[in-house]
Design a protein around this motif. Structure first.
Motif, mmCIF file in Angstrom:
data_model
loop_
_atom_site.group_PDB
_atom_site.id
_atom_site.type_symbol
_atom_site.label_atom_id
_atom_site.label_comp_id
_atom_site.label_asym_id
_atom_site.label_seq_id
_atom_site.Cartn_x
_atom_site.Cartn_y
_atom_site.Cartn_z
ATOM 1 N N UNK A 202 -5.925 1.659 12.338
ATOM 2 C CA UNK A 202 -7.117 1.467 11.513
ATOM 3 C C UNK A 202 -7.657 0.054 11.720
ATOM 4 N N UNK B 19 0.578 -5.304 11.958
ATOM 5 C CA UNK B 19 -0.695 -5.829 11.445
ATOM 6 C C UNK B 19 -1.501 -6.522 12.531
ATOM 7 N N UNK C 222 -4.531 -2.771 12.886
ATOM 8 C CA UNK C 222 -3.357 -2.192 12.246
ATOM 9 C C UNK C 222 -2.915 -0.903 12.946
ATOM 10 N N UNK D 61 -8.955 -5.762 4.892
ATOM 11 C CA UNK D 61 -8.981 -5.084 3.610
ATOM 12 C C UNK D 61 -8.445 -3.678 3.698
ATOM 13 N N UNK D 62 -8.200 -3.068 2.525
ATOM 14 C CA UNK D 62 -7.532 -1.770 2.492
ATOM 15 C C UNK D 62 -8.440 -0.561 2.621
ATOM 16 N N UNK D 63 -9.753 -0.729 2.557
ATOM 17 C CA UNK D 63 -10.617 0.434 2.380
ATOM 18 C C UNK D 63 -11.083 1.046 3.685
ATOM 19 N N UNK D 64 -10.184 1.123 4.649
ATOM 20 C CA UNK D 64 -10.479 1.764 5.920
ATOM 21 C C UNK D 64 -9.327 2.695 6.231
ATOM 22 N N UNK D 65 -9.651 3.951 6.516
ATOM 23 C CA UNK D 65 -8.591 4.936 6.712
ATOM 24 C C UNK D 65 -7.966 4.886 8.086
#
Lengths: 114, 112
Positions: free
Chosen positions: A94, A50, A31, A98-102
């Motif tokens: 990033x 993406x 991303x 999934x969303x939990x990576x800054x």
């Protein structure tokens, strides 16, 4: 060293002269995004990607183009810059899924359009 | 349309004190709530982040408190040091459009 590299760091240009700000990351991130930072407005998303050949508009895409031909590179193109595009620009990347990576941000490109 | 409101705009704290920055959000579709630290001439750097199903996260001197029902979250910096002097941004992340919605920032100054 893992990083997001933007070039140039500073740029002064004239209205209407096409320019490209390059962005490259060495972390194999899927991303990538471009943001602009303006006083009192914070950071706003311009475009995001993406993966290779997958890009979409953010909140303020007018006057900008992007491409993602390789995973590591995500250039920002201003076809006909105008003074209201004077800003501080940041590229970021990033890993997924999934969303939990800054996001990791580059050091910024300060653009002035006269 | 400002969906993440941050306060205060600026904050001065004595060395060793606790720095507290607050944020409130409007959109319930956010997936992740990071805080970024920015030094002059540098890009924002991820400091700490929290998922919406967690009420508190602590990493060293930095703690996020998250109140889902009130749609509020805050950053606490314990034992604040002069090296913590920077601008802090709260943000809310939407996975669907890969968008970080940032607050407008808090300029923190730690005085000796």
């Amino acid at each position: 060293e893992a990083q997001v590299t933007q070039n140039p760091r500073y740029l002064i240009t004239v209205t209407g002269k096409k320019l490209t700000v390059t962005c490259s990351q060495n972390m194999n991130h899927e991303y990538m995004s471009w943001y602009r930072q303006d006083p009192g407005l914070g950071l706003r998303q311009i475009y995001y990607s993406m993966n290779v050949e997958v890009t979409d508009k953010g909140d303020v895409p007018e006057g900008y183009k992007v491409s993602r031909k390789e995973k590591r590179n995500f250039p920002l193109i201003l076809e006909s810059p105008s003074p209201n595009q004077t800003s501080l620009y940041f590229c970021a990347s990033r890993i997924g899924p999934g969303p939990y990576y800054g996001y990791t941000f580059g050091s910024g490109t300060r653009l002035t359009v006269v | 349309q400002q969906q993440v409101k941050q306060s205060p705009q600026s904050l001065i704290v004595q060395k060793g004190g606790i720095s507290i920055i607050n944020c409130a959000y409007e959109n319930t579709a956010f997936d992740y709530f990071p805080w970024y630290q920015q030094f002059p001439g540098k890009g924002p750097a991820l400091l700490i982040a929290i998922r919406p199903d967690v009420s508190e996260k602590k990493e060293g001197r930095f703690t996020i408190s998250f109140n889902k029902s009130a749609k509020q979250f805050s950053l606490h910096i314990m034992d604040s040091q002069p090296g913590d002097s920077a601008t802090y941004f709260c943000a809310a992340f939407n996975f669907g459009n890969e968008k970080l919605t940032f607050g407008t920032g808090t300029r923190l100054t730690i005085i000796p």
